[in-house]
Design a protein around this motif. Sequence first.
Motif, PDB file in Angstrom:
ATOM      1  N   THR A   7      36.113  50.762  45.243  1.00 26.08           N
ATOM      2  CA  THR A   7      35.008  49.816  45.376  1.00 26.08           C
ATOM      3  C   THR A   7      35.445  48.402  45.047  1.00 26.08           C
ATOM      4  OG1 THR A   7      33.464  51.588  44.778  1.00 26.08           O
ATOM      5  CG2 THR A   7      32.626  49.335  44.684  1.00 26.08           C
ATOM      6  N   VAL A   8      36.263  48.244  44.001  1.00 25.44           N
ATOM      7  CA  VAL A   8      36.824  46.927  43.696  1.00 25.44           C
ATOM      8  C   VAL A   8      37.687  46.451  44.859  1.00 25.44           C
ATOM      9  CG1 VAL A   8      38.369  45.643  42.166  1.00 25.44           C
ATOM     10  CG2 VAL A   8      36.723  47.265  41.201  1.00 25.44           C
ATOM     11  N   ALA A   9      38.457  47.370  45.438  1.00 26.28           N
ATOM     12  CA  ALA A   9      39.297  47.015  46.586  1.00 26.28           C
ATOM     13  C   ALA A   9      38.457  46.571  47.773  1.00 26.28           C
ATOM     14  CB  ALA A   9      40.185  48.197  46.977  1.00 26.28           C
ATOM     15  N   ASP A  10      37.286  47.198  47.972  1.00 22.55           N
ATOM     16  CA  ASP A  10      36.406  46.848  49.088  1.00 22.55           C
ATOM     17  C   ASP A  10      35.665  45.533  48.856  1.00 22.55           C
ATOM     18  OD1 ASP A  10      37.066  49.145  50.470  1.00 22.55           O
ATOM     19  OD2 ASP A  10      35.303  50.272  49.838  1.00 22.55           O
ATOM     20  N   LEU A  11      35.163  45.325  47.630  1.00 20.11           N
ATOM     21  CA  LEU A  11      34.191  44.255  47.387  1.00 20.11           C
ATOM     22  C   LEU A  11      34.620  43.225  46.345  1.00 20.11           C
ATOM     23  CD1 LEU A  11      30.964  46.485  47.226  1.00 20.11           C
ATOM     24  CD2 LEU A  11      31.850  45.242  49.205  1.00 20.11           C
ATOM     25  N   GLY A  12      35.621  43.519  45.560  1.00 17.73           N
ATOM     26  CA  GLY A  12      35.989  42.625  44.471  1.00 17.73           C
ATOM     27  C   GLY A  12      36.666  41.354  44.949  1.00 17.73           C
ATOM     28  N   SER A  13      36.601  40.332  44.124  1.00 22.60           N
ATOM     29  CA  SER A  13      37.313  39.089  44.415  1.00 22.60           C
ATOM     30  C   SER A  13      38.813  39.337  44.336  1.00 22.60           C
ATOM     31  CB  SER A  13      36.921  38.013  43.404  1.00 22.60           C
ATOM     32  OG  SER A  13      37.347  38.384  42.097  1.00 22.60           O
ATOM     33  N   ASP A  14      39.601  38.399  44.857  1.00 28.52           N
ATOM     34  CA  ASP A  14      41.052  38.530  44.770  1.00 28.52           C
ATOM     35  C   ASP A  14      41.497  38.595  43.315  1.00 28.52           C
ATOM     36  OD1 ASP A  14      41.290  38.517  47.513  1.00 28.52           O
ATOM     37  OD2 ASP A  14      41.739  36.360  47.628  1.00 28.52           O
ATOM     38  N   GLU A  15      40.818  37.843  42.463  1.00 29.39           N
ATOM     39  CA  GLU A  15      41.167  37.845  41.045  1.00 29.39           C
ATOM     40  C   GLU A  15      40.931  39.221  40.424  1.00 29.39           C
ATOM     41  OE1 GLU A  15      40.670  33.843  42.467  1.00 29.39           O
ATOM     42  OE2 GLU A  15      39.326  35.581  42.559  1.00 29.39           O
ATOM     43  N   LEU A  16      39.801  39.862  40.757  1.00 25.31           N
ATOM     44  CA  LEU A  16      39.518  41.195  40.220  1.00 25.31           C
ATOM     45  C   LEU A  16      40.538  42.209  40.728  1.00 25.31           C
ATOM     46  CD1 LEU A  16      35.614  41.547  40.351  1.00 25.31           C
ATOM     47  CD2 LEU A  16      37.058  40.887  38.418  1.00 25.31           C
ATOM     48  N   ILE A  42      29.281  39.554  29.292  1.00 26.91           N
ATOM     49  CA  ILE A  42      30.179  39.764  30.420  1.00 26.91           C
ATOM     50  C   ILE A  42      30.375  38.440  31.142  1.00 26.91           C
ATOM     51  CG2 ILE A  42      30.498  40.964  32.624  1.00 26.91           C
ATOM     52  CD1 ILE A  42      28.765  43.206  31.576  1.00 26.91           C
ATOM     53  N   SER A  43      31.614  38.112  31.443  1.00 30.68           N
ATOM     54  CA  SER A  43      31.918  36.856  32.131  1.00 30.68           C
ATOM     55  C   SER A  43      31.262  36.822  33.511  1.00 30.68           C
ATOM     56  CB  SER A  43      33.425  36.699  32.269  1.00 30.68           C
ATOM     57  OG  SER A  43      33.744  35.586  33.077  1.00 30.68           O
ATOM     58  N   ALA A  44      30.843  35.647  33.926  1.00 28.78           N
ATOM     59  CA  ALA A  44      30.168  35.487  35.218  1.00 28.78           C
ATOM     60  C   ALA A  44      31.069  35.828  36.394  1.00 28.78           C
ATOM     61  CB  ALA A  44      29.649  34.051  35.362  1.00 28.78           C
ATOM     62  N   ASP A  45      32.400  35.802  36.199  1.00 29.40           N
ATOM     63  CA  ASP A  45      33.298  36.125  37.312  1.00 29.40           C
ATOM     64  C   ASP A  45      33.672  37.604  37.362  1.00 29.40           C
ATOM     65  OD1 ASP A  45      34.992  36.355  35.157  1.00 29.40           O
ATOM     66  OD2 ASP A  45      36.347  34.740  35.763  1.00 29.40           O
ATOM     67  N   ALA A  46      33.000  38.425  36.521  1.00 28.74           N
ATOM     68  CA  ALA A  46      33.283  39.863  36.490  1.00 28.74           C
ATOM     69  C   ALA A  46      32.306  40.648  37.355  1.00 28.74           C
ATOM     70  CB  ALA A  46      33.251  40.373  35.064  1.00 28.74           C
ATOM     71  N   VAL A  47      31.804  40.018  38.417  1.00 30.36           N
ATOM     72  CA  VAL A  47      30.854  40.664  39.329  1.00 30.36           C
ATOM     73  C   VAL A  47      31.628  41.327  40.471  1.00 30.36           C
ATOM     74  CG1 VAL A  47      28.988  40.265  40.985  1.00 30.36           C
ATOM     75  CG2 VAL A  47      28.980  39.094  38.773  1.00 30.36           C
TER      76      VAL A  47
END
Length: 407
Positions: free
Chosen positions: A100-109, A221-226
Amino acid sequence: MPNETVEQFAARARSWLAEQVQVSGGSTAAGQDPAGVDLAEQKRFQAALYDAGFVGITWPVEVGGQGLPEQYQQAWNDVVKDFDTPTGAFIIGIGMCGPTVADLGSDELKQRYLKPLLRGEEIWCQLFSEPGAGSDVASLQTRAVLDGGEWVVNGQKVWTSVAASANFGALLARTDPTKPKHGGITMFVVDMHDPGVTVRPLVDMSGGARFNEVFFDDVRISADAVIGEVDAGWAAAVTMLGHERVFIGGRVGPRSSPLDFDSLARVAREKDRADDPAVRDALAEVYLRQQSLRLLNALMREQADSGHPPGARGSISKLVGAQAAAFAADVAAEIAGPSAIAWEGDDTEATELARYVNSAPASAIAGGTSQIQRNIIGERVLGLPKETQVDRNIPFNQLKIGTQGSV
Protein backbone atom coordinates in the motif's frame (compact mmCIF):
# COMPACT_ATOMS: atom_id res chain seq x y z
CA MET A 1 21.44 -12.89 -9.92
CA PRO A 2 21.87 -11.16 -13.32
CA ASN A 3 20.32 -12.98 -16.30
CA GLU A 4 19.17 -15.85 -14.10
CA THR A 5 16.45 -18.02 -15.66
CA VAL A 6 13.38 -19.03 -13.66
CA GLU A 7 14.70 -22.58 -13.44
CA GLN A 8 18.10 -21.39 -12.20
CA PHE A 9 16.41 -19.08 -9.69
CA ALA A 10 14.28 -21.96 -8.34
CA ALA A 11 17.29 -24.26 -8.08
CA ARG A 12 19.31 -21.61 -6.26
CA ALA A 13 16.38 -20.95 -3.89
CA ARG A 14 16.01 -24.64 -3.05
CA SER A 15 19.75 -25.04 -2.45
CA TRP A 16 19.89 -21.90 -0.29
CA LEU A 17 16.87 -22.91 1.81
CA ALA A 18 18.24 -26.43 2.30
CA GLU A 19 21.35 -24.89 3.88
CA GLN A 20 19.41 -22.41 6.04
CA VAL A 21 16.29 -24.14 7.41
CA GLN A 22 14.67 -27.52 7.94
CA VAL A 23 12.34 -29.24 5.52
CA SER A 24 8.87 -28.17 6.53
CA GLY A 25 7.23 -29.89 9.46
CA GLY A 26 4.28 -27.52 9.56
CA SER A 27 5.03 -25.70 12.82
CA THR A 28 6.62 -22.50 11.57
CA ALA A 29 6.08 -22.87 7.85
CA ALA A 30 5.21 -19.65 6.10
CA GLY A 31 5.56 -17.89 9.47
CA GLN A 32 2.07 -18.77 10.57
CA ASP A 33 2.96 -18.53 14.26
CA PRO A 34 5.21 -15.50 14.75
CA ALA A 35 5.32 -16.04 18.51
CA GLY A 36 6.78 -19.50 17.99
CA VAL A 37 10.20 -18.32 16.79
CA ASP A 38 12.56 -15.91 18.53
CA LEU A 39 12.18 -12.43 17.04
CA ALA A 40 15.92 -11.93 16.70
CA GLU A 41 16.12 -15.15 14.70
CA GLN A 42 13.26 -14.03 12.47
CA LYS A 43 15.07 -10.75 11.77
CA ARG A 44 18.34 -12.56 11.05
CA PHE A 45 16.63 -14.93 8.65
CA GLN A 46 14.66 -12.16 6.91
CA ALA A 47 17.86 -10.16 6.33
CA ALA A 48 19.55 -13.24 4.91
CA LEU A 49 16.54 -13.84 2.63
CA TYR A 50 16.74 -10.28 1.36
CA ASP A 51 20.49 -10.36 0.81
CA ALA A 52 20.08 -13.58 -1.18
CA GLY A 53 17.47 -11.92 -3.43
CA PHE A 54 14.39 -13.83 -2.24
CA VAL A 55 12.32 -10.95 -0.78
CA GLY A 56 10.42 -8.29 -2.70
CA ILE A 57 10.93 -10.41 -5.79
CA THR A 58 8.52 -8.45 -8.00
CA TRP A 59 8.82 -5.11 -6.16
CA PRO A 60 10.49 -2.26 -8.10
CA VAL A 61 14.25 -1.96 -7.69
CA GLU A 62 13.93 1.71 -6.74
CA VAL A 63 12.09 0.79 -3.51
CA GLY A 64 14.41 -2.07 -2.59
CA GLY A 65 12.82 -4.91 -4.55
CA GLN A 66 14.32 -7.33 -7.05
CA GLY A 67 12.27 -6.07 -10.04
CA LEU A 68 11.67 -9.59 -11.42
CA PRO A 69 8.60 -10.89 -13.31
CA GLU A 70 5.80 -12.79 -11.57
CA GLN A 71 7.15 -16.17 -12.75
CA TYR A 72 10.05 -15.77 -10.32
CA GLN A 73 7.69 -15.09 -7.41
CA GLN A 74 5.66 -18.16 -8.29
CA ALA A 75 8.84 -20.24 -8.51
CA TRP A 76 9.81 -19.04 -5.03
CA ASN A 77 6.34 -19.83 -3.68
CA ASP A 78 6.54 -23.36 -5.07
CA VAL A 79 9.94 -23.97 -3.48
CA VAL A 80 9.47 -22.32 -0.08
CA LYS A 81 6.40 -24.41 0.75
CA ASP A 82 8.74 -27.33 1.40
CA PHE A 83 10.63 -25.50 4.18
CA ASP A 84 10.09 -24.05 7.63
CA THR A 85 10.73 -20.32 7.17
CA PRO A 86 10.55 -18.22 10.37
CA THR A 87 9.11 -15.05 8.87
CA GLY A 88 5.79 -14.62 10.69
CA ALA A 89 6.57 -11.21 12.15
CA PHE A 90 6.84 -9.70 8.66
CA ILE A 91 3.79 -11.07 6.85
CA ILE A 92 1.52 -8.11 7.67
CA GLY A 93 4.09 -5.56 6.54
CA ILE A 94 5.21 -7.31 3.37
CA GLY A 95 1.78 -8.68 2.42
CA MET A 96 -0.37 -5.63 3.19
CA CYS A 97 1.23 -2.43 4.50
CA GLY A 98 4.27 -2.35 2.24
CA PRO A 99 2.37 -2.81 -1.03
CA THR A 100 0.00 0.00 0.00
CA VAL A 101 2.88 2.38 0.74
CA ALA A 102 4.36 1.37 -2.61
CA ASP A 103 1.03 2.16 -4.34
CA LEU A 104 0.10 5.40 -2.55
CA GLY A 105 2.98 6.67 -0.43
CA SER A 106 5.12 9.68 -1.22
CA ASP A 107 8.63 9.13 -2.55
CA GLU A 108 9.93 10.03 0.89
CA LEU A 109 7.78 7.36 2.58
CA LYS A 110 8.82 4.72 0.05
CA GLN A 111 12.50 5.48 0.46
CA ARG A 112 12.27 5.61 4.25
CA TYR A 113 10.19 2.50 4.96
CA LEU A 114 10.11 -0.09 2.20
CA LYS A 115 13.66 -1.43 2.12
CA PRO A 116 13.92 -1.72 5.95
CA LEU A 117 10.56 -3.53 5.88
CA LEU A 118 11.70 -6.00 3.21
CA ARG A 119 15.01 -6.64 4.97
CA GLY A 120 13.34 -7.34 8.31
CA GLU A 121 14.83 -4.36 10.10
CA GLU A 122 11.36 -3.02 10.94
CA ILE A 123 8.05 -4.76 11.65
CA TRP A 124 4.65 -3.36 10.68
CA CYS A 125 1.07 -3.91 11.81
CA GLN A 126 -2.32 -2.87 10.43
CA LEU A 127 -4.53 -0.66 12.66
CA PHE A 128 -8.06 -0.72 11.20
CA SER A 129 -10.60 -2.58 13.35
CA GLU A 130 -12.17 -1.05 16.46
CA PRO A 131 -14.57 -2.43 19.08
CA GLY A 132 -17.47 -0.77 17.22
CA ALA A 133 -16.03 -0.90 13.70
CA GLY A 134 -15.15 -4.39 12.51
CA SER A 135 -16.71 -5.33 9.19
CA ASP A 136 -17.93 -1.72 8.88
CA VAL A 137 -14.48 -0.17 9.14
CA ALA A 138 -15.77 3.21 7.97
CA SER A 139 -17.58 3.60 11.30
CA LEU A 140 -14.23 4.02 13.10
CA GLN A 141 -14.07 6.66 15.82
CA THR A 142 -10.33 7.06 16.43
CA ARG A 143 -9.70 10.78 15.91
CA ALA A 144 -6.75 12.68 14.47
CA VAL A 145 -6.78 16.46 14.99
CA LEU A 146 -4.29 18.74 13.21
CA ASP A 147 -2.16 20.78 15.60
CA GLY A 148 0.36 22.90 13.74
CA GLY A 149 2.50 20.54 11.71
CA GLU A 150 1.36 17.41 13.54
CA TRP A 151 -1.74 15.27 13.95
CA VAL A 152 -2.79 14.34 17.48
CA VAL A 153 -4.42 10.90 17.65
CA ASN A 154 -6.74 9.48 20.32
CA GLY A 155 -8.68 6.24 20.15
CA GLN A 156 -8.54 2.44 20.26
CA LYS A 157 -7.92 -0.41 17.81
CA VAL A 158 -8.48 -4.14 18.32
CA TRP A 159 -7.60 -7.55 16.79
CA THR A 160 -4.20 -6.22 15.71
CA SER A 161 -1.66 -8.90 14.78
CA VAL A 162 2.05 -8.49 15.75
CA ALA A 163 1.34 -5.13 17.42
CA ALA A 164 3.53 -6.05 20.41
CA SER A 165 6.56 -6.47 18.13
CA ALA A 166 5.78 -3.78 15.55
CA ASN A 167 7.89 -0.71 14.97
CA PHE A 168 5.28 1.01 12.79
CA GLY A 169 1.63 0.68 11.93
CA ALA A 170 -0.69 1.74 9.14
CA LEU A 171 -3.36 3.61 11.08
CA LEU A 172 -6.82 4.71 9.97
CA ALA A 173 -8.19 7.72 11.87
CA ARG A 174 -11.04 10.15 11.37
CA THR A 175 -9.73 13.58 10.38
CA ASP A 176 -12.97 15.34 9.39
CA PRO A 177 -16.14 14.26 11.23
CA THR A 178 -18.24 16.76 9.26
CA LYS A 179 -17.94 14.55 6.16
CA PRO A 180 -19.85 11.30 5.57
CA LYS A 181 -18.22 8.35 7.27
CA HIS A 182 -16.31 7.18 4.17
CA GLY A 183 -15.04 10.67 3.38
CA GLY A 184 -13.26 12.06 6.43
CA ILE A 185 -10.73 9.30 7.09
CA THR A 186 -6.93 9.44 6.65
CA MET A 187 -4.27 6.71 6.71
CA PHE A 188 -1.09 7.45 8.66
CA VAL A 189 2.24 5.85 9.47
CA VAL A 190 2.37 5.69 13.28
CA ASP A 191 5.40 4.93 15.43
CA MET A 192 4.35 2.05 17.71
CA HIS A 193 7.06 3.06 20.22
CA ASP A 194 5.52 6.47 20.82
CA PRO A 195 4.90 6.85 24.59
CA GLY A 196 1.19 7.44 23.90
CA VAL A 197 0.77 3.99 22.32
CA THR A 198 -0.29 1.14 24.64
CA VAL A 199 -0.48 -2.46 23.40
CA ARG A 200 -2.36 -5.14 25.35
CA PRO A 201 -2.47 -8.82 24.29
CA LEU A 202 -5.78 -10.62 23.70
CA VAL A 203 -5.63 -14.27 24.79
CA ASP A 204 -7.73 -16.62 22.63
CA MET A 205 -9.17 -20.07 23.40
CA SER A 206 -5.90 -21.78 22.43
CA GLY A 207 -4.10 -19.94 25.23
CA GLY A 208 -2.09 -17.91 22.75
CA ALA A 209 -2.17 -14.16 22.16
CA ARG A 210 -1.94 -13.68 18.41
CA PHE A 211 -3.96 -10.45 18.55
CA ASN A 212 -3.79 -7.24 20.54
CA GLU A 213 -5.79 -4.17 21.43
CA VAL A 214 -4.00 -0.87 20.95
CA PHE A 215 -4.73 2.46 22.65
CA PHE A 216 -3.67 5.92 21.41
CA ASP A 217 -3.45 8.75 23.92
CA ASP A 218 -2.36 12.09 22.43
CA VAL A 219 -0.04 10.38 19.96
CA ARG A 220 1.59 12.96 17.70
CA ILE A 221 2.16 12.11 14.03
CA SER A 222 4.04 14.27 11.53
CA ALA A 223 1.92 15.84 8.79
CA ASP A 224 4.09 14.19 6.12
CA ALA A 225 3.35 10.68 7.47
CA VAL A 226 0.12 10.38 5.45
CA ILE A 227 -0.31 7.38 3.14
CA GLY A 228 -2.20 8.76 0.16
CA GLU A 229 -4.02 12.01 0.84
CA VAL A 230 -5.71 13.64 3.84
CA ASP A 231 -9.40 12.64 4.03
CA ALA A 232 -8.84 10.04 1.29
CA GLY A 233 -8.10 7.25 3.75
CA TRP A 234 -11.02 5.14 2.62
CA ALA A 235 -9.46 4.77 -0.83
CA ALA A 236 -6.17 3.84 0.86
CA ALA A 237 -8.02 1.34 3.06
CA VAL A 238 -9.67 -0.26 0.02
CA THR A 239 -6.22 -0.58 -1.58
CA MET A 240 -4.79 -2.26 1.50
CA LEU A 241 -7.82 -4.49 1.96
CA GLY A 242 -7.40 -5.64 -1.63
CA HIS A 243 -3.82 -6.68 -0.87
CA GLU A 244 -4.93 -8.20 2.44
CA ARG A 245 -7.68 -10.28 0.92
CA VAL A 246 -5.43 -11.67 -1.78
CA PHE A 247 -2.86 -12.43 0.92
CA ILE A 248 -5.31 -14.10 3.32
CA GLY A 249 -7.09 -15.92 0.52
CA GLY A 250 -3.79 -17.16 -0.84
CA ARG A 251 -2.61 -18.67 2.45
CA VAL A 252 -3.48 -22.20 1.42
CA GLY A 253 -0.60 -23.27 3.60
CA PRO A 254 2.65 -25.10 3.11
CA ARG A 255 2.55 -28.54 1.52
CA SER A 256 3.11 -30.14 4.92
CA SER A 257 0.60 -28.06 6.86
CA PRO A 258 -2.05 -30.21 8.56
CA LEU A 259 -4.84 -29.01 6.24
CA ASP A 260 -2.94 -29.31 2.97
CA PHE A 261 -3.96 -32.14 0.62
CA ASP A 262 -0.74 -34.13 1.08
CA SER A 263 -1.01 -34.01 4.87
CA LEU A 264 -4.69 -35.00 4.89
CA ALA A 265 -3.97 -37.88 2.50
CA ARG A 266 -1.23 -39.08 4.86
CA VAL A 267 -3.63 -38.94 7.84
CA ALA A 268 -6.18 -40.93 5.82
CA ARG A 269 -3.57 -43.65 5.24
CA GLU A 270 -2.60 -43.67 8.91
CA LYS A 271 -6.26 -44.03 9.93
CA ASP A 272 -6.87 -46.77 7.32
CA ARG A 273 -9.39 -44.50 5.56
CA ALA A 274 -7.51 -44.09 2.28
CA ASP A 275 -9.62 -46.71 0.48
CA ASP A 276 -12.95 -45.23 1.61
CA PRO A 277 -14.62 -43.83 -1.55
CA ALA A 278 -16.18 -40.95 0.36
CA VAL A 279 -12.83 -39.97 1.86
CA ARG A 280 -11.13 -40.20 -1.53
CA ASP A 281 -13.80 -37.95 -3.08
CA ALA A 282 -13.37 -35.42 -0.25
CA LEU A 283 -9.58 -35.42 -0.64
CA ALA A 284 -9.91 -34.88 -4.38
CA GLU A 285 -12.13 -31.88 -3.67
CA VAL A 286 -9.54 -30.51 -1.20
CA TYR A 287 -6.86 -30.79 -3.87
CA LEU A 288 -9.00 -29.06 -6.51
CA ARG A 289 -9.93 -26.18 -4.20
CA GLN A 290 -6.40 -25.57 -2.98
CA GLN A 291 -4.79 -25.80 -6.39
CA SER A 292 -7.43 -23.53 -7.93
CA LEU A 293 -6.80 -20.97 -5.19
CA ARG A 294 -3.04 -21.04 -5.83
CA LEU A 295 -3.61 -20.46 -9.53
CA LEU A 296 -6.12 -17.66 -8.88
CA ASN A 297 -3.66 -15.82 -6.66
CA ALA A 298 -0.82 -16.31 -9.12
CA LEU A 299 -3.04 -14.70 -11.77
CA MET A 300 -3.89 -11.75 -9.52
CA ARG A 301 -0.24 -11.17 -8.64
CA GLU A 302 0.67 -11.25 -12.31
CA GLN A 303 -2.08 -8.75 -13.11
CA ALA A 304 -0.93 -6.50 -10.26
CA ASP A 305 2.62 -6.55 -11.63
CA SER A 306 1.17 -5.45 -14.99
CA GLY A 307 -0.43 -2.39 -13.43
CA HIS A 308 -3.85 -3.82 -12.53
CA PRO A 309 -4.11 -4.06 -8.71
CA PRO A 310 -6.64 -6.62 -7.43
CA GLY A 311 -9.01 -4.03 -5.93
CA ALA A 312 -12.43 -5.55 -5.32
CA ARG A 313 -11.36 -8.75 -7.05
CA GLY A 314 -9.28 -9.49 -3.97
CA SER A 315 -12.55 -10.38 -2.28
CA ILE A 316 -12.89 -13.36 -4.62
CA SER A 317 -9.59 -14.74 -3.36
CA LYS A 318 -10.55 -14.03 0.26
CA LEU A 319 -13.92 -15.76 -0.08
CA VAL A 320 -12.56 -18.77 -1.94
CA GLY A 321 -9.72 -19.09 0.57
CA ALA A 322 -12.13 -19.06 3.53
CA GLN A 323 -14.29 -21.70 1.88
CA ALA A 324 -11.26 -23.87 1.07
CA ALA A 325 -10.02 -23.66 4.66
CA ALA A 326 -13.42 -24.53 6.12
CA PHE A 327 -13.83 -27.48 3.73
CA ALA A 328 -10.36 -28.83 4.51
CA ALA A 329 -11.06 -28.52 8.26
CA ASP A 330 -14.30 -30.51 7.85
CA VAL A 331 -12.47 -33.20 5.90
CA ALA A 332 -9.75 -33.35 8.59
CA ALA A 333 -12.40 -33.83 11.28
CA GLU A 334 -14.08 -36.57 9.25
CA ILE A 335 -10.81 -38.45 8.73
CA ALA A 336 -9.12 -37.96 12.10
CA GLY A 337 -12.15 -37.94 14.38
CA PRO A 338 -11.89 -36.38 17.87
CA SER A 339 -8.12 -35.86 17.54
CA ALA A 340 -8.85 -33.20 14.94
CA ILE A 341 -10.22 -30.84 17.57
CA ALA A 342 -8.65 -32.00 20.85
CA TRP A 343 -5.62 -33.94 22.03
CA GLU A 344 -4.01 -35.51 25.05
CA GLY A 345 -0.44 -35.36 26.26
CA ASP A 346 2.42 -34.09 24.16
CA ASP A 347 1.28 -35.29 20.73
CA THR A 348 2.74 -32.47 18.63
CA GLU A 349 1.15 -33.68 15.41
CA ALA A 350 -2.33 -33.83 16.95
CA THR A 351 -1.79 -30.42 18.51
CA GLU A 352 -0.93 -28.92 15.12
CA LEU A 353 -3.92 -30.51 13.40
CA ALA A 354 -6.30 -29.34 16.11
CA ARG A 355 -4.84 -25.82 16.04
CA TYR A 356 -5.42 -25.54 12.30
CA VAL A 357 -8.91 -27.04 12.46
CA ASN A 358 -9.97 -24.80 15.35
CA SER A 359 -8.60 -21.69 13.66
CA ALA A 360 -10.13 -22.40 10.24
CA PRO A 361 -13.42 -20.54 10.96
CA ALA A 362 -11.42 -17.35 11.60
CA SER A 363 -10.57 -17.17 7.90
CA ALA A 364 -14.21 -16.34 7.24
CA ILE A 365 -13.97 -13.36 9.63
CA ALA A 366 -10.44 -11.90 9.47
CA GLY A 367 -10.05 -9.25 6.78
CA GLY A 368 -13.83 -8.91 6.39
CA THR A 369 -16.51 -11.57 6.80
CA SER A 370 -17.57 -13.82 3.93
CA GLN A 371 -20.90 -11.98 3.84
CA ILE A 372 -19.04 -8.70 3.30
CA GLN A 373 -16.93 -10.30 0.57
CA ARG A 374 -20.07 -11.46 -1.26
CA ASN A 375 -21.48 -7.93 -1.12
CA ILE A 376 -18.24 -6.51 -2.52
CA ILE A 377 -18.10 -9.09 -5.31
CA GLY A 378 -21.74 -8.49 -6.22
CA GLU A 379 -21.51 -4.71 -6.24
CA ARG A 380 -17.97 -3.94 -7.42
CA VAL A 381 -17.09 -6.94 -9.57
CA LEU A 382 -20.44 -8.04 -11.01
CA GLY A 383 -22.01 -4.56 -11.04
CA LEU A 384 -25.16 -5.55 -9.15
CA PRO A 385 -27.23 -2.82 -7.41
CA LYS A 386 -25.88 -1.70 -4.04
CA GLU A 387 -27.81 -2.38 -0.89
CA THR A 388 -29.50 0.68 0.60
CA GLN A 389 -27.25 2.53 3.06
CA VAL A 390 -29.19 5.20 4.90
CA ASP A 391 -26.06 6.55 6.61
CA ARG A 392 -23.75 6.82 3.61
CA ASN A 393 -24.25 10.54 2.85
CA ILE A 394 -24.86 11.79 6.38
CA PRO A 395 -22.02 13.69 8.12
CA PHE A 396 -20.34 11.36 10.58
CA ASN A 397 -20.86 13.69 13.53
CA GLN A 398 -24.61 13.50 12.95
CA LEU A 399 -24.73 9.70 13.18
CA LYS A 400 -25.71 7.94 16.37
CA ILE A 401 -22.80 5.52 16.85
CA GLY A 402 -21.39 3.71 19.82
CA THR A 403 -23.15 3.72 23.18
CA GLN A 404 -26.11 5.62 21.68
CA GLY A 405 -26.78 2.83 19.18
CA SER A 406 -26.21 2.87 15.45
CA VAL A 407 -28.36 3.94 12.52
